[in-house]
Design a protein around this motif. Sequence first.
Motif, mmCIF file in Angstrom:
data_model
loop_
_atom_site.group_PDB
_atom_site.id
_atom_site.type_symbol
_atom_site.label_atom_id
_atom_site.label_comp_id
_atom_site.label_asym_id
_atom_site.label_seq_id
_atom_site.Cartn_x
_atom_site.Cartn_y
_atom_site.Cartn_z
ATOM 1 N N SER A 69 0.506 -30.364 55.932
ATOM 2 C CA SER A 69 -0.562 -30.895 57.068
ATOM 3 C C SER A 69 -0.760 -30.214 58.301
ATOM 4 C CB SER A 69 -0.153 -32.600 56.990
ATOM 5 O OG SER A 69 -0.174 -33.243 55.866
ATOM 6 N N VAL A 121 8.106 -33.141 49.871
ATOM 7 C CA VAL A 121 6.721 -34.134 49.346
ATOM 8 C C VAL A 121 5.634 -33.389 48.974
ATOM 9 C CG1 VAL A 121 5.227 -35.880 50.088
ATOM 10 C CG2 VAL A 121 7.644 -36.242 50.641
ATOM 11 N N ILE A 122 5.233 -32.366 49.660
ATOM 12 C CA ILE A 122 4.378 -31.479 48.874
ATOM 13 C C ILE A 122 4.880 -30.204 48.073
ATOM 14 C CG2 ILE A 122 2.595 -29.639 49.617
ATOM 15 C CD1 ILE A 122 1.862 -31.540 51.953
ATOM 16 N N ASP A 153 12.058 -31.574 53.555
ATOM 17 C CA ASP A 153 11.094 -32.504 52.947
ATOM 18 C C ASP A 153 10.015 -31.862 51.957
ATOM 19 O OD1 ASP A 153 8.711 -34.475 52.728
ATOM 20 O OD2 ASP A 153 8.784 -34.857 54.702
ATOM 21 N N GLU A 170 9.830 -29.162 56.467
ATOM 22 C CA GLU A 170 9.060 -28.644 55.337
ATOM 23 C C GLU A 170 9.048 -27.367 54.906
ATOM 24 O OE1 GLU A 170 4.634 -30.437 55.626
ATOM 25 O OE2 GLU A 170 5.763 -30.007 57.492
ATOM 26 N N VAL A 214 11.068 -40.510 53.913
ATOM 27 C CA VAL A 214 11.475 -40.014 55.213
ATOM 28 C C VAL A 214 12.121 -41.269 55.944
ATOM 29 C CG1 VAL A 214 10.647 -39.148 57.305
ATOM 30 C CG2 VAL A 214 9.734 -38.354 55.263
ATOM 31 N N TRP A 274 -2.885 -33.206 47.463
ATOM 32 C CA TRP A 274 -1.866 -32.465 47.207
ATOM 33 C C TRP A 274 -0.755 -33.232 46.311
ATOM 34 C CZ3 TRP A 274 -1.750 -28.683 51.822
ATOM 35 C CH2 TRP A 274 -1.630 -29.440 53.073
ATOM 36 N N TYR A 287 4.763 -32.434 59.246
ATOM 37 C CA TYR A 287 4.249 -33.797 58.757
ATOM 38 C C TYR A 287 5.386 -34.363 58.054
ATOM 39 C CZ TYR A 287 1.649 -37.674 57.320
ATOM 40 O OH TYR A 287 1.264 -38.865 57.102
ATOM 41 N N HIS A 288 5.842 -35.485 58.421
ATOM 42 C CA HIS A 288 7.013 -36.140 57.570
ATOM 43 C C HIS A 288 6.622 -37.717 57.624
ATOM 44 C CE1 HIS A 288 9.374 -32.861 57.940
ATOM 45 N NE2 HIS A 288 9.129 -32.664 59.490
ATOM 46 N N GLY A 289 5.114 -37.992 57.246
ATOM 47 C CA GLY A 289 4.561 -39.089 57.011
ATOM 48 C C GLY A 289 4.409 -39.989 58.377
ATOM 49 N N ALA A 307 7.960 -37.137 46.868
ATOM 50 C CA ALA A 307 6.898 -38.000 46.426
ATOM 51 C C ALA A 307 5.776 -37.418 45.804
ATOM 52 C CB ALA A 307 6.180 -38.764 47.745
ATOM 53 N N LYS A 308 4.543 -37.450 45.842
ATOM 54 C CA LYS A 308 3.384 -36.829 45.254
ATOM 55 C C LYS A 308 3.694 -36.317 43.932
ATOM 56 C CE LYS A 308 1.572 -35.332 49.843
ATOM 57 N NZ LYS A 308 0.283 -36.238 50.088
ATOM 58 N N GLY A 330 6.137 -40.901 50.230
ATOM 59 C CA GLY A 330 6.947 -40.039 51.107
ATOM 60 C C GLY A 330 7.160 -40.567 52.168
ATOM 61 N N SER A 331 6.498 -41.310 52.920
ATOM 62 C CA SER A 331 6.726 -42.045 54.276
ATOM 63 C C SER A 331 7.696 -42.767 53.835
ATOM 64 C CB SER A 331 5.519 -42.773 54.909
ATOM 65 O OG SER A 331 4.390 -41.890 54.996
HETATM 66 N N1 PLP Z 1 6.177 -35.635 54.069
HETATM 67 C C1 PLP Z 1 5.507 -34.744 53.794
HETATM 68 C C2 PLP Z 1 5.958 -33.209 53.855
HETATM 69 C C3 PLP Z 1 4.158 -35.078 53.380
HETATM 70 O O1 PLP Z 1 3.210 -33.904 53.016
HETATM 71 C C4 PLP Z 1 3.735 -36.525 53.356
HETATM 72 C C5 PLP Z 1 2.461 -36.739 52.916
HETATM 73 O O2 PLP Z 1 1.377 -35.824 52.980
HETATM 74 C C6 PLP Z 1 4.658 -37.349 53.721
HETATM 75 C C7 PLP Z 1 6.026 -36.831 53.896
HETATM 76 C C8 PLP Z 1 4.310 -38.814 53.488
HETATM 77 O O3 PLP Z 1 4.196 -39.015 52.174
HETATM 78 P P1 PLP Z 1 3.191 -40.264 52.030
HETATM 79 O O4 PLP Z 1 1.738 -40.071 52.353
HETATM 80 O O5 PLP Z 1 3.238 -40.503 50.063
HETATM 81 O O6 PLP Z 1 3.777 -41.566 52.433
#
Ligand code: PLP
Length: 465
Positions: free
Chosen positions: A232, A262-263, A260, A227, A125, A61, A154-156, A288-289, A121-122
């Motif tokens: 995830s 990221v997606i 968050d 999110e 966060v 994604w 999911y937050h990494g 991120a992403k 993303g990780s």
């Molecule tokens: N936060 C969310 C909502 C995510 O979906 C992801 C990864 O899928 C992350 C954080 C972590 O990002 P990364 O995989 O770039 O470390």
Amino acid sequence: MTTALPDHDALVAMDRAHLVHPVAPWRLHEQRGPTVLSSGQGVWLKDDLGNELLDAFAGLWCVNVGYGQESVVQAAAAQMRELPYATGYFHFASAPAIRLADKLVQITPASLTRAYLTLGGSEAVDAAVRFIVQYYNNTGRPSKKHFISLQRGYHGSSSTGAGLTALPVFHRGFDLPLATQHYIESPYPYRHAQGGDAQALIAASVAALRAKVAEFGANNVAAFFCEPIQGSGGVVVPPQGWLKAMADAARELDILFVADEVITGFGRTGPMFACDAEGVEPDLMTLAKGLTSGYVPMGATMLSEKVYAGIADGAPAGAAIGHGATYSAHPVGAAVALEVLRLYEEGGVLANGQRVAARFAAGLDALCEHPLVGEARHRGLLGALELVSHKASRRGFDASLGLADRIFAAGYRNGLIFRSFGDHILGFAPALTITEAELDTLFERLAKTLDEVLAAPDVRAALAA
Ligand code: PLP
């Protein structure tokens, strides 16, 4: 028939021997070996055996602008030629990093005025958590240490962020969650007791947040992370208005609200950010992403002026805020992000995503007729099908059928890549550049895949049981 390229077997052997894969069953992976991807163009991927695949998941994604965008490659090459690296330490900076911070502040919700640029993303966060801790310590409220997030969130997978993540596989064997990390029920309409009634579900979520804060006392709670659509955790799409209600509740409860994205950021759900759809102004936002569309690694932690100033002014005068990395605000990442952002806006990528979203929705909704599909859900170009063995009771499938892997393999054989979650949810997040004709191909291949899975005697038996 496909013919193996000369180095295929050697690559597979080296992978099995040496490459540790993310979120994989390590020994099982050694036995199975890797699927080696070799090139991409638009929404199409090729593997090293010559198979052509429609990537309905934009890598992970992230490849929102599609593969093979030459202007992004040129932006990276030009920056590498000019200045491949500049540290942000010792007050140094590079032009693309400065421009990117300015641009992100312009396009994110008005509350966000500062950008800390990470590698993904990780790390975004992780930085958010560290900044929040510093914020409360620096503003005289050191007791605010508890964090609340959503089940299925999911937050990494940083050492602290993986505890905000509420998926068991990220906790098992890692001594998580921490004693300061807590969850409330996911706003999951298909599986929530109030699922049939959007307003009741929103009220239940708000009540759950209030109750969780009351359990520890607002003086001890730092923040709520969520999110806007859970990715995830199975593409859980809450009702419209849920995000705003949660942001408002957090404000009332005097805890920070962290979105968050990221997606969901960068057009995945339609607007530039999911927060925009409901006028939500978070205290922090993680990105991120889609920021670089996966062409190079980069993420961002966006901060409100309140949080930034609390940290800056609460620290001893002249003391460094001890958070950073060699690659913070990397100039190549920033140059790529600026070009990707130009493609979203001037290049019409966001507009295309918005235009084809109706076809994407219709394709998923039409598959609700299929005997295996319990629910279709979607927003923008983020969507899922939830498979069930009994539609009326919403009963799933026994894990012993190994259905998730079998569906993924069947899809691959039919030239289609999507996410096949362990709980029989199929996730879709194609590049925002996808055409309506490509969406038709996606759904033809998906229907064929579902039909093949349904034809298996053990699957038919599960449905009849
Ligand atoms: N936060 C969310 C909502 C995510 O979906 C992801 C990864 O899928 C992350 C954080 C972590 O990002 P990364 O995989 O770039 O470390």
